[in-house]
Design an enzyme around this catalytic site. Sequence first.
Site, PDB file in Angstrom:
ATOM      1  N   LYS A 208       0.843  -1.203   0.000  1.00 17.67           N
ATOM      2  CA  LYS A 208       0.000   0.000   0.000  1.00 17.67           C
ATOM      3  C   LYS A 208       0.876   1.251   0.000  1.00 17.67           C
ATOM      4  O   LYS A 208       1.930   1.269   0.657  1.00 17.67           O
ATOM      5  CB  LYS A 208      -0.905  -0.039   1.241  1.00 17.67           C
TER       6      LYS A 208
ATOM      7  N   SER B 152      -9.770   2.397   3.076  1.00 19.06           N
ATOM      8  CA  SER B 152      -8.862   3.116   2.213  1.00 19.06           C
ATOM      9  C   SER B 152      -7.921   2.192   1.423  1.00 19.06           C
ATOM     10  O   SER B 152      -7.294   2.622   0.465  1.00 19.06           O
ATOM     11  CB  SER B 152      -8.010   4.062   3.072  1.00 19.06           C
TER      12      SER B 152
ATOM     13  N   SER C 121     -10.284  -0.029   7.327  1.00 27.77           N
ATOM     14  CA  SER C 121      -9.710   0.098   5.982  1.00 27.77           C
ATOM     15  C   SER C 121      -9.030  -1.152   5.432  1.00 27.77           C
ATOM     16  O   SER C 121      -8.589  -1.160   4.291  1.00 27.77           O
ATOM     17  CB  SER C 121      -8.723   1.264   5.938  1.00 27.77           C
TER      18      SER C 121
END
Length: 495
Positions: free
Chosen positions: A78, A158, A182
């Site tokens: 990420k 997210s 998330s």
Amino acid sequence: MSDLNKLGLSEARDALRKGDVTSVELTESCLKAIDDADALNAFVHKTPEIALERAQAADVRIKGGDAPSMCGLPIGIKDLFCTKGVPSQAASKILEGFKPEYESTVSQKLADSGAVMLGKLNMDEFAMGSSNETSVYGNAVSPWRRGNDDAQLTPGGSSGGSASAVAADLCLAATGTDTGGSIRQPAAFVGITGIKPTYGRCSRWGIVAFASSLDQAGPMTKNVRDAAIMLEAMCGHDPKDSTSTELAVPNFEAMLTGDIKGKKIGIPKEYRMDGMPAEIEKLWADGAAMLKDAGAEIVDISLPHTKYALPAYYVIAPAEASSNLARYDGVRYGRRAQLGQGDGITEMYEKTRAEGFGHEVQRRVMVGTYVLSAGFYDAYYNRARKVRTLIKKDFEDVFAAGVDAILTPATPSASFGLGEMTEADPVQMYLNDVFTVTVNLAGLPGISVPAGLDAQGLPLGLQLIGRPWDEGDLLNTAYALENAAGFVAKPGKWW
């Protein structure tokens, strides 16, 4: 072997050990899949050179016979994790051009274990969002579609890029972070497994901070066994992170027996929300029945302060964000706005932040600054902290009464279309976190397991919440649920 990118971590690991496949072949298969999937906008910084270099080194290590479980396995990282020499922007314009001179502890641990980094994954800006629509790179897109509908769906947020990439077989697994859901919400939206470990289990050092008392990294994988393998590699004490706990990391995979006879699973009555879709209600009841059939005892429990969780979260998280994001001022690193004649330092701060931060980040920073301001600190921030303590106590009481894990829905709905939740009403978007934020406020481990499809053929997930530091037991319960649910659906390839 063809379609090597479709393997999970454990299958690929076993194939590597047997010599049926090399890490270079696995990596090349993933790199091709990534190049063919630009329509998903999941990978935002591709690193094929680093990937092939690490794959070659992993092959040597595997031949030498000293390779740990993650050795040679291609994964995505990420964009919130700092990676040395590779853009690490947290999906924000304000960090444009930032290439760290250091590696986050979690990505370093994965590299040390021989994992192969394929590139950086899309996400909501500074991890603020539930649909991956606040990214400077543009929206990440779910590989799933509703029936024959061509509308693009959100992979959740997210960690939307991570979810999309794992579900579309662009990588074998990915890192995510979870501040209010998330990891778990996007995992549920795309039919994969995502675990948020206990706060302090994984180091936060080198991960761009959103809300420091809530953020926690975790793996997003194709199944529970893979989550156990990857989590073990990510965990461990880190002296560079004062919230990291000095606790031995067990072999989580070895704890996956699937035997949950005599375990007590709590069903919290407060999670029965008004207007909950019948499909979610049925999935939850089916999940409880599956665990009961596997030998667990299902008990009704009460978590009385649940109804205050969302408002408390949306005071505490923006307050911490406002404090953490004060460092982005255009002075030391990242983007600096063009200044006009006569502009001073104040104008530089204002212009840099106005240009650099997206609307959602600006909104949360302003909310956070407001609740921390002199006149409102006690009315909002201090009161939210007290509520957080009560929420934590609710869970402590339930676990003290002998409950081993808690079963809830992971999300209030299946994935929705990109653009369907308008910016005009951000609260609608915030309600997506209704089942997940309590876990972050209490610092507990939580896992999302895919358990079924809705009427339109979209994945739905169930969440299991465990006792602190008991990820092994939680993973085993999730493994039993996964075996009973038998979820094998994959998105049809359209990209």
